[in-house]
Design a protein around this motif. Structure first.
Motif, PDB file in Angstrom:
ATOM      1  N   GLY A  11       0.821  -1.211   0.000  1.00 54.52           N
ATOM      2  CA  GLY A  11       0.000   0.000   0.000  1.00 54.52           C
ATOM      3  C   GLY A  11       0.857   1.263   0.000  1.00 54.52           C
ATOM      4  O   GLY A  11       1.847   1.345   0.721  1.00 54.52           O
ATOM      5  N   GLY A  12       0.511   2.190  -0.846  1.00 53.54           N
ATOM      6  CA  GLY A  12       1.133   3.517  -0.833  1.00 53.54           C
ATOM      7  C   GLY A  12       2.506   3.636  -1.483  1.00 53.54           C
ATOM      8  O   GLY A  12       3.106   4.716  -1.461  1.00 53.54           O
ATOM      9  N   VAL A  13       3.001   2.567  -2.109  1.00 55.31           N
ATOM     10  CA  VAL A  13       4.347   2.644  -2.704  1.00 55.31           C
ATOM     11  C   VAL A  13       4.377   3.434  -4.017  1.00 55.31           C
ATOM     12  O   VAL A  13       5.447   3.826  -4.490  1.00 55.31           O
ATOM     13  N   GLY A  14       3.196   3.612  -4.612  1.00 51.03           N
ATOM     14  CA  GLY A  14       3.136   4.367  -5.873  1.00 51.03           C
ATOM     15  C   GLY A  14       2.725   3.531  -7.070  1.00 51.03           C
ATOM     16  O   GLY A  14       3.114   3.823  -8.197  1.00 51.03           O
ATOM     17  N   LYS A  15       1.857   2.537  -6.832  1.00 53.76           N
ATOM     18  CA  LYS A  15       1.363   1.696  -7.928  1.00 53.76           C
ATOM     19  C   LYS A  15       0.574   2.536  -8.931  1.00 53.76           C
ATOM     20  O   LYS A  15       0.824   2.505 -10.121  1.00 53.76           O
ATOM     21  N   THR A  16      -0.376   3.307  -8.386  1.00 53.28           N
ATOM     22  CA  THR A  16      -1.249   4.081  -9.269  1.00 53.28           C
ATOM     23  C   THR A  16      -0.462   5.186  -9.968  1.00 53.28           C
ATOM     24  O   THR A  16      -0.637   5.424 -11.168  1.00 53.28           O
ATOM     25  N   THR A  17       0.415   5.842  -9.227  1.00 53.83           N
ATOM     26  CA  THR A  17       1.228   6.917  -9.819  1.00 53.83           C
ATOM     27  C   THR A  17       2.065   6.355 -10.970  1.00 53.83           C
ATOM     28  O   THR A  17       2.103   6.946 -12.058  1.00 53.83           O
ATOM     29  N   ASN A 193      10.340   3.185  -6.574  1.00 53.82           N
ATOM     30  CA  ASN A 193       9.681   4.492  -6.660  1.00 53.82           C
ATOM     31  C   ASN A 193       9.911   5.251  -5.358  1.00 53.82           C
ATOM     32  O   ASN A 193      10.067   4.637  -4.299  1.00 53.82           O
ATOM     33  N   LYS A 194       9.955   6.564  -5.473  1.00 59.68           N
ATOM     34  CA  LYS A 194      10.140   7.450  -4.309  1.00 59.68           C
ATOM     35  C   LYS A 194      11.517   7.281  -3.657  1.00 59.68           C
ATOM     36  O   LYS A 194      11.690   7.599  -2.490  1.00 59.68           O
ATOM     37  N   PRO A 222      12.386   8.624  -9.270  1.00 60.03           N
ATOM     38  CA  PRO A 222      12.752   9.334  -8.036  1.00 60.03           C
ATOM     39  C   PRO A 222      11.569  10.033  -7.368  1.00 60.03           C
ATOM     40  O   PRO A 222      10.543  10.284  -8.006  1.00 60.03           O
ATOM     41  N   ASN A 224       9.547  13.065  -6.232  1.00 65.89           N
ATOM     42  CA  ASN A 224       9.443  14.294  -7.005  1.00 65.89           C
ATOM     43  C   ASN A 224       8.395  15.218  -6.390  1.00 65.89           C
ATOM     44  O   ASN A 224       7.252  14.810  -6.170  1.00 65.89           O
ATOM     45  N   ASN A 231      -0.797  15.520  -6.533  1.00 71.08           N
ATOM     46  CA  ASN A 231      -1.666  14.663  -5.748  1.00 71.08           C
ATOM     47  C   ASN A 231      -2.410  15.478  -4.692  1.00 71.08           C
ATOM     48  O   ASN A 231      -3.630  15.413  -4.562  1.00 71.08           O
TER      49      ASN A 231
HETATM   50  N1  LIG Z   1       7.758   9.471  -7.364  1.00 70.19           N
HETATM   51  C1  LIG Z   1       6.996  10.093  -6.466  1.00 70.19           C
HETATM   52  N2  LIG Z   1       7.377  11.286  -5.926  1.00 70.19           N
HETATM   53  C2  LIG Z   1       6.612  11.897  -5.003  1.00 70.19           C
HETATM   54  N3  LIG Z   1       5.453  11.428  -4.541  1.00 70.19           N
HETATM   55  C3  LIG Z   1       5.026  10.250  -5.020  1.00 70.19           C
HETATM   56  C4  LIG Z   1       5.760   9.527  -6.008  1.00 70.19           C
HETATM   57  N4  LIG Z   1       5.084   8.393  -6.281  1.00 70.19           N
HETATM   58  C5  LIG Z   1       3.976   8.409  -5.524  1.00 70.19           C
HETATM   59  N5  LIG Z   1       3.936   9.515  -4.759  1.00 70.19           N
HETATM   60  C6  LIG Z   1       2.917   9.900  -3.775  1.00 70.19           C
HETATM   61  O1  LIG Z   1       2.758   8.827  -2.848  1.00 70.19           O
HETATM   62  C7  LIG Z   1       1.393   8.671  -2.483  1.00 70.19           C
HETATM   63  C8  LIG Z   1       0.954   7.252  -2.783  1.00 70.19           C
HETATM   64  O2  LIG Z   1       1.034   7.049  -4.186  1.00 70.19           O
HETATM   65  P1  LIG Z   1       0.004   6.105  -4.950  1.00 70.19           P
HETATM   66  O3  LIG Z   1      -1.393   6.465  -4.626  1.00 70.19           O
HETATM   67  O4  LIG Z   1       0.401   6.074  -6.377  1.00 70.19           O
HETATM   68  O5  LIG Z   1       0.368   4.725  -4.253  1.00 70.19           O
HETATM   69  P2  LIG Z   1      -0.411   3.336  -4.329  1.00 70.19           P
HETATM   70  O6  LIG Z   1       0.609   2.274  -4.185  1.00 70.19           O
HETATM   71  O7  LIG Z   1      -1.248   3.294  -5.558  1.00 70.19           O
HETATM   72  O8  LIG Z   1      -1.315   3.428  -3.027  1.00 70.19           O
HETATM   73  P3  LIG Z   1      -2.556   2.474  -2.615  1.00 70.19           P
HETATM   74  O9  LIG Z   1      -1.971   1.199  -2.112  1.00 70.19           O
HETATM   75  O10 LIG Z   1      -3.257   3.255  -1.577  1.00 70.19           O
HETATM   76  O11 LIG Z   1      -3.379   2.257  -3.876  1.00 70.19           O
HETATM   77  C9  LIG Z   1       0.626   9.724  -3.272  1.00 70.19           C
HETATM   78  O12 LIG Z   1       0.467  10.850  -2.454  1.00 70.19           O
HETATM   79  C10 LIG Z   1       1.546  10.047  -4.426  1.00 70.19           C
HETATM   80  O13 LIG Z   1       1.400  11.350  -4.935  1.00 70.19           O
END
Ligand SMILES: Nc1ncnc2c1ncn2[C@@H]1O[C@H](COP(=O)(O)OP(=O)(O)OP(=O)(O)O)[C@@H](O)[C@H]1O
Ligand SMILES: [Mg+2]
Length: 259
Positions: A11-17, A193-194, A222, A224, A231
């Motif tokens: 959760g929250g690692v940035g899958k959707t991003t 990611n991140k 990275p 960003n 977001n």
């Molecule tokens: N490369 C990045 N740089 C800065 N912020 C990021 C980056 N990637 C993701 N984020 C931020 O991290 C948060 C979580 O990202 P995201 O929603 O894509 O994760 P997720 O894995 O899809 O979460 P979930 O498990 O809740 O679906 C968001 O606030 C997003 O803007």
């Protein structure tokens, strides 16, 4: 045969991003004409990031809820009539964007067994996906969808990790579960990611420690501040400037597997 890429991970690692950055690249690159995005996360993430709102009634979960009600009221026979109804409803759920279509899974609400509906749903997805060149899937954070095999027939599984021990723990669990339930993805990728730009060596070292021959390192997007800002203020991530540093890194990464 269409190609399908699923984004998974803790959760929250940035899958959707990552998925939306990939989509932005695909739209600009133009190699794939017909793109379908399946948002399999009940929290409706993808639409949030592309600045849309979808009501529950227009999600697959919403439509299936209606069908279940009709089965209970004996207005539909569970197996025969429901198959047609479900297939029709999937097409009704398609959201058309300029360069891609999107399906929102939504939650499966209410009581009762969804098994018969779920089985038909899986086949219906295969049918609908055939109409596309490329299918991108945003998976929910949990691992149940692997166990239920709703994430099957995926050619590339991208496991997203961030600089945390827990995200690598989830990565291992995903690899284990895919063995247990014999899911055969053609490619297993790790996407960092991140991470900070100069943390590349850490990511490489962690992936080496996995001693898993199936897994390949895809690259690093990275952290960003513009992505954070988009977001936080609910801006459409597809409108991120083309010269954004993280997007340029993402572009190079996705070019490797999609050009
Ligand atoms: N490369 C990045 N740089 C800065 N912020 C990021 C980056 N990637 C993701 N984020 C931020 O991290 C948060 C979580 O990202 P995201 O929603 O894509 O994760 P997720 O894995 O899809 O979460 P979930 O498990 O809740 O679906 C968001 O606030 C997003 O803007
Ligand atoms: Mg998400």
């Amino acid at each position: 045969m269409y190609r399908s890429i699923a984004f998974t991970g803790k959760g929250g690692v940035g899958k959707t991003t990552s998925l939306v950055l990939c989509l932005k690249f695909l739209i600009q690159n133009g190699n794939y004409n017909k793109i379908l995005v399946i948002d399999a996360d009940p929290d409706a993430n993808v639409v949030d990031l592309v600045g849309k709102n979808v009501h529950f009634e227009n999600t697959i979960g919403g439509k299936m809820h209606e069908i279940m009600k009709r089965i209970k009221m004996k207005m539909l026979a569970p197996y025969k009539d429901s198959k047609q109804a479900i297939e029709a409803e999937i097409f009704n759920c398609l959201l058309h964007f300029k360069n891609f279509d999107l399906i929102e899974m939504g939650r499966t609400e209410g009581e009762g067994c969804y098994c018969s509906v779920n089985n038909v749903l899986k086949n219906a997805f295969d049918i609908i996906s055939e109409a596309y060149d490329l299918v991108l899937v945003d998976t929910p954070a949990g691992l149940e969808h692997f166990a239920r095999k709703t994430t099957k027939d995926v050619s590339d599984l991208i496991i997203v990790v961030d600089p945390s021990k827990m995200s690598f723990h989830t990565l291992k669990q995903i690899l284990d579960i895919s063995k247990e339930v014999t899911l055969n993805f053609q490619n297993y990728w790790v996407l960092g990611n991140k991470f900070l730009d100069n943390n590349w060596y850490m990511l490489k070292e962690k992936v080496k420690m996995l001693t898993e021959i199936r897994i390949k390192l895809l690259g690093l997007i990275p952290e960003n501040s513009e992505i954070m800002k988009y977001n936080l203020f609910g801006k459409n991530l597809l409108d991120l400037p083309n010269n954004n540093e993280a997007y340029n890194k993402a572009k190079r990464i996705f070019k490797k597997i999609l050009s």
